[in-house]
Design an enzyme around this catalytic site. Structure first.
Site, short mmCIF file in Angstrom:
data_model
loop_
_atom_site.label_atom_id
_atom_site.label_comp_id
_atom_site.label_asym_id
_atom_site.label_seq_id
_atom_site.Cartn_x
_atom_site.Cartn_y
_atom_site.Cartn_z
N ARG A 235 0.84 -1.20 0.00
CA ARG A 235 0.00 0.00 0.00
C ARG A 235 0.87 1.24 0.00
O ARG A 235 1.84 1.35 0.78
CB ARG A 235 -0.90 0.03 1.23
CG ARG A 235 -2.14 -0.86 1.12
CD ARG A 235 -3.10 -0.35 0.04
NE ARG A 235 -4.28 -1.15 -0.15
CZ ARG A 235 -4.38 -2.21 -0.97
NH1 ARG A 235 -3.33 -2.60 -1.67
NH2 ARG A 235 -5.51 -2.85 -1.10
N ASP A 259 5.16 -0.75 -6.48
CA ASP A 259 4.01 -1.11 -7.31
C ASP A 259 2.76 -0.39 -6.79
O ASP A 259 1.65 -0.68 -7.21
CB ASP A 259 3.78 -2.63 -7.28
CG ASP A 259 2.68 -3.05 -8.24
OD1 ASP A 259 2.71 -2.59 -9.40
OD2 ASP A 259 1.78 -3.82 -7.83
N GLU A 264 -1.88 7.27 -5.87
CA GLU A 264 -2.03 6.54 -7.14
C GLU A 264 -3.44 6.60 -7.75
O GLU A 264 -3.60 6.38 -8.96
CB GLU A 264 -1.66 5.06 -6.95
CG GLU A 264 -2.68 4.26 -6.15
CD GLU A 264 -2.23 2.82 -5.89
OE1 GLU A 264 -1.09 2.62 -5.44
OE2 GLU A 264 -3.02 1.90 -6.12
N HIS A 296 0.38 -0.74 -9.82
CA HIS A 296 -0.36 -1.68 -8.96
C HIS A 296 -0.77 -2.93 -9.75
O HIS A 296 -1.97 -3.30 -9.78
CB HIS A 296 -1.60 -0.99 -8.36
CG HIS A 296 -1.90 -1.45 -6.96
ND1 HIS A 296 -2.27 -0.61 -5.94
CD2 HIS A 296 -1.89 -2.69 -6.42
CE1 HIS A 296 -2.48 -1.31 -4.84
NE2 HIS A 296 -2.26 -2.57 -5.11
C1 COI Z 1 -5.63 -5.74 -3.27
O1 COI Z 1 -6.06 -6.86 -3.56
O2 COI Z 1 -6.00 -5.15 -2.24
C2 COI Z 1 -4.70 -5.10 -4.17
O3 COI Z 1 -3.77 -4.54 -3.71
C3 COI Z 1 -5.06 -5.05 -5.60
C4 COI Z 1 -5.45 -3.65 -5.96
C5 COI Z 1 -5.37 -3.38 -7.43
C6 COI Z 1 -6.76 -3.23 -5.39
#
Ligand code: COI
Length: 331
Positions: A235, A259, A264, A296
């Site tokens: 995060r 990532d 973001e 991400h």
């Molecule tokens: C999650 O599954 O929480 C992730 O980090 C994916 C994201 C693209 C929402």
């Protein structure tokens, strides 16, 4: 029983179709818009919502869901830091997530980016595209023999440890709830700070909470080894990005794999081709060889996408039929 799924992408549609085929008695409507208070109107008459977004799920969304008689919100991802869970609870809305869609997807990506960073991939890509085939000055590093610090030894952290051990790294880790099998290996240290002090590569595998906001900041970076690398596939809020960029620029840190980025939401998974980015820090990171920034995508594999759709729909169905599900976060 009627379920509406928001923000459905093309790459998810086959998994939705498969689930619909296996559950012909349940009506599943797919829409491409994200879930907002305004778009919630589309859910009128539905019993549950399945959604996926990195933007906020605000308090008034749950007030409106309650008023509309919608009982469940099942997110197709793991993190729930962007949901106002207190409001969901207050309104009697059940929230479920997908806790383990593919720990390998995320850990494998993290390791592949570490390898790219150590191998100076950005510099070589640029040089080679200009027909500069010289080796120097981009001598690479190796994972073998390095100390990898893992903060958070849940499902993803565990896969990260296994892969890094395969490369010959020494592991040090911290988790407030140590895993008994890993504890037998003697990898746990007493505090996150101890891990930061000892590791050449620090990888974050914790959810974003109020307590760990900017866990990596100017002060904690100062404790790290000179020339260390930070990996964040978890995060954005875990890192004070300005402090990180400063530390990479002044040579305290050798680089970072990111990532995820604290700002973001309006950039990642958006097509901004041809546009000047309204975020100078993001622009700067993209220009730096030492920072590998991706939008991400660590989660984004065929296996993970299929599991996210299937488990979230199963959860919504479970909540509607039994009042609960194995994946309940609130309810
Ligand atoms: C999650 O599954 O929480 C992730 O980090 C994916 C994201 C693209 C929402």
């Amino acid at each position: 029983m009627k379920i509406i799924a928001y923000a459905v992408r093309e790459d998810e549609k086959a998994a939705f179709a498969q689930w619909q085929g296996e559950n012909p008695d349940i009506e599943v409507k797919l829409v491409s818009t994200e879930l907002t208070v305004a778009s919630l109107e589309e859910a009128r008459g539905f019993d549950a919502i399945v959604a996926f977004q990195t933007g906020e799920y605000p308090a008034d969304l749950f007030d409106r869901m309650q008023a509309m008689g919608i009982k469940d919100l099942s997110v197709r991802n793991v993190g729930v830091d962007n949901l106002n869970l207190a409001s969901a609870k207050q309104n009697g809305i059940t929230i479920t997530n997908v806790p383990a869609y593919s720990p390998n997807a995320v850990a494998e990506f993290a390791v592949s980016q570490v390898l790219k960073l150590l191998r100076n991939a950005k510099a070589y890509d640029r040089k080679i595209s200009q027909h500069d085939f010289r080796w120097a000055p981009n001598v690479a590093g190796e994972i073998n023999g390095k100390t990898v610090g893992v903060l958070g030894t849940g499902r993803i952290g565990q896969v990260m440890i296994k892969i890094m051990q395969g490369f010959g790294a020494k592991i040090v880790a911290y988790d407030p709830f140590p895993n008994p099998d890993l504890a037998k290996q003697g990898i746990y240290l007493d505090s996150p700070d101890d891990v930061l002090k000892q590791a050449d590569i620090v990888s974050l595998h914790v959810p974003a909470t109020k307590d760990n906001f900017h866990l990596i900041n100017q002060d904690t970076i100062a404790e790290m080894r000179d020339g260390a690398i930070i990996v964040n596939v978890s995060r954005g809020a875990l890192i004070d990005t300005t402090a990180l960029v400063t530390a990479v620029k002044n040579g305290k840190l050798a680089g970072a794999v990111l990532d995820t980025y604290e700002n973001e939401a309006s950039f990642f998974n958006h097509d901004l081709r041809g546009q000047t980015l309204s975020d100078p820090l993001l622009t700067e990171m993209l220009s730096m060889d030492e920072i590998l920034l991706t939008p991400h995508i660590a989660f984004y594999t065929d296996i993970a996408v299929g599991n996210m759709v299937r488990v979230s729909l199963d959860s919504a169905k479970d909540v509607l039929t039994t009042g609960t599900a194995p994946t309940v976060v609130v309810g």
